[in-house]
Design a protein around this motif. Structure first.
Motif, PDB file in Angstrom:
ATOM      1  N   UNK A 194       0.763  -1.172  -0.015  1.00  0.00           N
ATOM      2  CA  UNK A 194      -0.043  -0.014  -0.165  1.00  0.00           C
ATOM      3  C   UNK A 194       0.788   1.320  -0.169  1.00  0.00           C
ATOM      4  N   UNK A 195       1.965   1.338   0.955  1.00  0.00           N
ATOM      5  CA  UNK A 195       2.760   2.189   1.006  1.00  0.00           C
ATOM      6  C   UNK A 195       3.458   2.725  -0.324  1.00  0.00           C
ATOM      7  N   UNK A 196       3.799   1.612  -1.078  1.00  0.00           N
ATOM      8  CA  UNK A 196       4.635   1.758  -2.348  1.00  0.00           C
ATOM      9  C   UNK A 196       3.805   2.242  -3.410  1.00  0.00           C
ATOM     10  N   UNK A 197       2.368   2.279  -3.277  1.00  0.00           N
ATOM     11  CA  UNK A 197       1.550   2.880  -4.470  1.00  0.00           C
ATOM     12  C   UNK A 197       0.582   1.707  -4.915  1.00  0.00           C
ATOM     13  N   UNK A 198       0.263   0.732  -4.301  1.00  0.00           N
ATOM     14  CA  UNK A 198      -0.982  -0.244  -4.757  1.00  0.00           C
ATOM     15  C   UNK A 198      -2.308   0.635  -4.769  1.00  0.00           C
ATOM     16  N   UNK A 199      -2.794   0.112  -5.626  1.00  0.00           N
ATOM     17  CA  UNK A 199      -4.278   0.698  -5.876  1.00  0.00           C
ATOM     18  C   UNK A 199      -5.233  -0.452  -5.328  1.00  0.00           C
ATOM     19  N   UNK A 200      -4.842  -1.656  -5.467  1.00  0.00           N
ATOM     20  CA  UNK A 200      -5.796  -2.720  -5.006  1.00  0.00           C
ATOM     21  C   UNK A 200      -4.690  -3.898  -4.842  1.00  0.00           C
ATOM     22  N   UNK A 206      -8.196 -13.472  -2.332  1.00  0.00           N
ATOM     23  CA  UNK A 206      -9.039 -12.800  -1.270  1.00  0.00           C
ATOM     24  C   UNK A 206      -8.844 -11.098  -1.386  1.00  0.00           C
ATOM     25  N   UNK A 207      -9.670 -10.438  -1.903  1.00  0.00           N
ATOM     26  CA  UNK A 207      -9.619  -9.027  -1.984  1.00  0.00           C
ATOM     27  C   UNK A 207      -9.435  -8.319  -0.546  1.00  0.00           C
ATOM     28  N   UNK A 208      -8.455  -7.292  -0.708  1.00  0.00           N
ATOM     29  CA  UNK A 208      -8.443  -6.630   0.591  1.00  0.00           C
ATOM     30  C   UNK A 208      -9.041  -5.233   0.788  1.00  0.00           C
ATOM     31  N   UNK A 209      -9.542  -4.815   1.682  1.00  0.00           N
ATOM     32  CA  UNK A 209     -10.100  -3.521   1.740  1.00  0.00           C
ATOM     33  C   UNK A 209      -9.506  -2.753   3.019  1.00  0.00           C
ATOM     34  N   UNK A 210     -10.213  -1.653   3.374  1.00  0.00           N
ATOM     35  CA  UNK A 210      -9.728  -0.897   4.334  1.00  0.00           C
ATOM     36  C   UNK A 210     -10.268  -1.430   5.735  1.00  0.00           C
ATOM     37  N   UNK A 211     -11.129  -2.582   5.392  1.00  0.00           N
ATOM     38  CA  UNK A 211     -11.605  -2.989   6.755  1.00  0.00           C
ATOM     39  C   UNK A 211     -11.119  -4.607   6.888  1.00  0.00           C
ATOM     40  N   UNK A 212     -10.319  -4.974   5.953  1.00  0.00           N
ATOM     41  CA  UNK A 212      -9.511  -6.241   6.089  1.00  0.00           C
ATOM     42  C   UNK A 212      -9.048  -6.612   7.340  1.00  0.00           C
ATOM     43  N   UNK A 222      -5.414 -16.280   8.924  1.00  0.00           N
ATOM     44  CA  UNK A 222      -6.837 -15.712   8.458  1.00  0.00           C
ATOM     45  C   UNK A 222      -6.765 -14.589   7.628  1.00  0.00           C
ATOM     46  N   UNK A 223      -7.383 -14.355   6.631  1.00  0.00           N
ATOM     47  CA  UNK A 223      -7.778 -12.985   6.266  1.00  0.00           C
ATOM     48  C   UNK A 223      -9.185 -12.975   6.098  1.00  0.00           C
ATOM     49  N   UNK A 224      -9.751 -11.965   6.868  1.00  0.00           N
ATOM     50  CA  UNK A 224     -11.201 -11.804   7.066  1.00  0.00           C
ATOM     51  C   UNK A 224     -11.981 -13.000   7.487  1.00  0.00           C
ATOM     52  N   UNK A 225     -11.125 -13.814   8.464  1.00  0.00           N
ATOM     53  CA  UNK A 225     -11.760 -14.809   9.060  1.00  0.00           C
ATOM     54  C   UNK A 225     -11.752 -16.074   7.821  1.00  0.00           C
ATOM     55  N   UNK A 276      -5.610  -9.212 -12.403  1.00  0.00           N
ATOM     56  CA  UNK A 276      -7.134  -9.235 -12.331  1.00  0.00           C
ATOM     57  C   UNK A 276      -7.317  -9.297 -10.896  1.00  0.00           C
ATOM     58  N   UNK A 277      -7.941  -8.766 -10.176  1.00  0.00           N
ATOM     59  CA  UNK A 277      -8.335  -8.812  -8.744  1.00  0.00           C
ATOM     60  C   UNK A 277     -10.020  -8.863  -8.697  1.00  0.00           C
ATOM     61  N   UNK A 278     -10.217  -9.962  -7.885  1.00  0.00           N
ATOM     62  CA  UNK A 278     -12.019 -10.068  -7.800  1.00  0.00           C
ATOM     63  C   UNK A 278     -12.404  -8.657  -6.671  1.00  0.00           C
ATOM     64  N   UNK A 279     -13.752  -8.543  -6.841  1.00  0.00           N
ATOM     65  CA  UNK A 279     -14.401  -7.633  -5.848  1.00  0.00           C
ATOM     66  C   UNK A 279     -14.447  -8.542  -4.600  1.00  0.00           C
TER      67      UNK A 279
END
Length: 299
Positions: A194-200, A206-212, A222-225, A276-279
């Motif tokens: 994220x710090x290096x400039x990742x957009x997703x 398993x897609x990561x979000x701000x709540x992951x 575990x990622x999001x359980x 390609x990353x899933x939702x």
């Protein structure tokens, strides 16, 4: 004429001092009648049942062996009788467990289908009725699938994961560290991306979000359980070579290098032309509206 007194003959053996108490002496020296003494001695040799003691011991041992054999035989017979019923109950429990597992798997598939249907409808509604700001918000929050150039980073446990004293960036108090990738390692790698400039970013699809949340349950990560299985494949969308150099030169990129050098963790990084990353699943997108607190002003 003088009379001579008759001369008394004396015995050569002097009389006993207790001669006058002969009856008392006899009682003391022979307290048990000779007949009783003989009967007692005879009873001690052959026993009251007039049976030799060695024979009695053998009969007692034989009786004990017979009783032991009887107990073992009865126990074996009971076990043999109850074995079929125990095996039947065990088989029934196994079948119930398997049926329950199949039912749970089917329910999970149904839940996944319904969740995917809701997400498709949600994204469609967002595309049709949302404005550009809503679409941008959905893109950044992970509510929609994305694709573009980026990085593929694979992180795996070391081949030799025997315990060793923790040191370096993984040093912990009183804890023997290993070459196994842990949740805190993935946390640092993801934060570095994220710090290096990742957009997703995604881990093993398993897609990561701000709540992951990246957590540990025993040795599992575990990622999001949802449990992950190594190797851990991280996909990140970013500006290609520049993104790769920025990550590898960062503190977290150097941390990953130390894991590889000092702990034997297996890592590989490559630039991808198309990623390609899933939702993110079960993500509800909400937007906040400013609230007017006074006439002509907002906060």
């Amino acid at each position: 004429m003088s009379q001579q007194h008759p001369t008394r003959s004396t015995s050569s053996r002097s009389p006993r001092l207790d001669a006058s108490m002969s009856l008392l002496t006899n009682v003391m020296e022979h307290s048990l009648d000779d007949g009783y003494a003989e009967a007692t001695a005879r009873r001690g040799e052959v026993g009251r049942s007039r049976m030799p003691r060695t024979l009695r011991a053998k009969l007692g041992l034989a009786l004990g062996l017979v009783l032991a054999a009887l107990v073992v035989t009865v126990g074996a017979a009971q076990a043999q009788i109850s074995a079929p019923s125990v095996a039947k109950e065990k088989q029934e429990l196994i079948e119930r467990i398997e049926a329950g597992g199949d039912r749970a798997d089917q329910l999970q598939k149904d839940v996944d289908k319904l969740r995917a249907s809701v997400e498709r409808r949600q994204r469609k509604a967002l595309e049709q009725h949302g404005d550009e700001r809503g679409k941008t918000t959905a893109l950044l929050s992970g509510a929609t699938a994305v694709e573009g150039p980026g990085l593929k980073l694979v992180v795996d446990d070391a081949k030799d994961t025997e315990s060793g004293e923790g040191d370096g960036p993984r040093k912990t108090d009183g804890f023997s560290d290993t070459g196994r990738i842990r949740d805190r390692d993935l946390q640092r790698v993801v934060n570095g991306l994220w710090a290096a400039g990742a957009e997703a970013v995604s881990i093993n699809g398993q897609r990561l979000t701000s709540r992951s949340a990246i957590r540990a349950a025993g040795d599992a990560i575990l990622v999001d359980n949802k449990p992950l299985v190594p190797p851990y494949t991280l996909l990140a969308i970013g500006p290609g070579q520049q993104f790769s150099r920025a990550f590898q030169d960062s503190v977290d990129g150097q941390y990953l290098y130390v894991l590889h050098k000092d702990y034997g963790a297996r890592t590989s990084i490559s630039v991808q032309d198309e990623v390609r990353l899933p939702a993110a699943p079960s993500l509800i997108l909400r937007t906040a509206e400013p609230v007017r607190t006074g006439k002509g002003s907002t906060s």
